[in-house]
Design a protein around this motif. Structure first.
Motif: not given
Length: 333
Positions: A142-143, A147, A313, A316
């Motif tokens: 879960d970006r 992050h 990325q 994700d």
């Protein structure tokens, strides 16, 4: 046709259990008929984001056209699916447990099941040991949680690690670092931050203030923590667990490479990776990571951190959702 996802009775939601729930949620949100089946009521406590309907184990009624999904370490849980002649699918999340729970005298060759692999290395392992090719269904992160921060904290370099992942190896690596670099081991130079018992948000907070993540987990089917660390702007070093080669790439061209085939990835080097259990190699890799942060190697460091972001990325939740849908369309075909 309904997909039923078996959830083992665990006190807390492990990484592997979270992946099963994410898969079920992706299917549910994509209008596939899916149900989760906890083996015991209340274990584990289901997360609030999970909207998939649940079926009590004692009220489970599978049909021949249904899909019964079970993780590899719970062979006995295949029984309802086998008895109903349902389509039984074993999701292999760790290659090391593929054979560990088989009853005496039972072989995978004896069971009418198909396989899913959590990574390309695990799919290769299954093919080498069972002669079976299988689809790959990778985890997703879960970006919105994992992050990078606006900036890393000033002061000493922070090294995050997970003590539950081969704690003795962590202690050996720390001892080697101290012996080789007495000055570096002072608290105002290097801080060690353990990650233990936190939920995803807690893990992310530690990683976001850390500069380096020391990966000591093995064996691993995928090795999710280093990927989460990359997503949070850490430079990752350490063991691959075998399955970590799904996404791990060496920063150094002359860096160690194993004897088995390494999957290709489109990003440049995202970490300093060493053989599993080699504490000295891990300590030396950690020293190189420290130098990348402390020496005037801004360009090299930024390239490695960008590679980490590119890697994260690619894994994700949207990427995971697309893979789940593609795999299930293949299963239903």
């Amino acid at each position: 046709m309904t997909t039923y996802v078996f959830l083992p009775p665990m006190a807390r939601v492990s990484g592997g259990l979270a992946v099963l729930m994410q898969m079920a949620e992706h299917l549910h949100q994509s209008d596939f008929k899916v149900r989760i089946v906890p083996r015991e009521s209340g274990r584990p406590v289901l997360p609030t984001w999970l909207s998939v309907p649940a079926v009590d184990w004692n009220r489970l009624e599978l049909r021949e056209q249904d899909i019964w999904l079970v993780p590899e370490g719970w062979v006995n849980a295949l029984t309802p699916g086998l008895q109903a002649s349902a389509k039984c699918v074993v999701y292999v999340q760790n290659w090391a447990y593929l054979f560990s729970s088989l009853p005496n005298g039972v072989s995978w060759h004896d069971l009418p099941v198909s396989f899913l692999a959590v990574s390309r290395p695990v799919a290769w392992f299954i093919e080498q040991t069972l002669g079976r090719k299988c689809p790959v269904l990778r985890p997703g992160i879960d970006r919105s949680i994992f992050h990078p921060p606006l900036r890393k904290p000033d002061g000493p370099l922070r090294v995050a690690y997970m003590p539950r992942k081969n704690k003795a190896q962590v202690e050996m690596i720390r001892a080697i670092i101290t012996a080789r670099n007495p000055g570096l081991s002072l608290p105002d130079k290097l801080l060690w931050e353990e990650i233990h018992g936190q939920d995803q948000h807690g893990v992310a907070r530690v990683l976001q203030r850390a500069h380096i993540f020391l990966a000591t987990g093995y064996p691993e089917g995928f090795s999710l923590p280093p990927l989460e660390a990359m997503a949070c702007g850490c430079l990752a070093v350490g063991f691959t667990g075998f399955g970590g080669w799904e996404y791990m790439t060496q920063i150094e061209q002359e860096g160690w490479r194993p004897w088995w085939p390494i999957p290709t990835s489109p990003w440049p080097g995202n970490g300093y990776w060493v053989p599993d259990g080699d504490a000295l190699a891990a300590a030396l890799a950690l020293e190189r990571a420290v130098r990348l942060w402390t020496d005037a190697a801004v360009q090299e460091r930024e390239q490695a951190l960008r590679a980490g972001q590119q890697t994260a990325q690619a894994f994700d939740l949207d990427a995971q959702r697309g893979q789940v849908i593609d795999v299930w369309r293949g299963i239903n075909a």
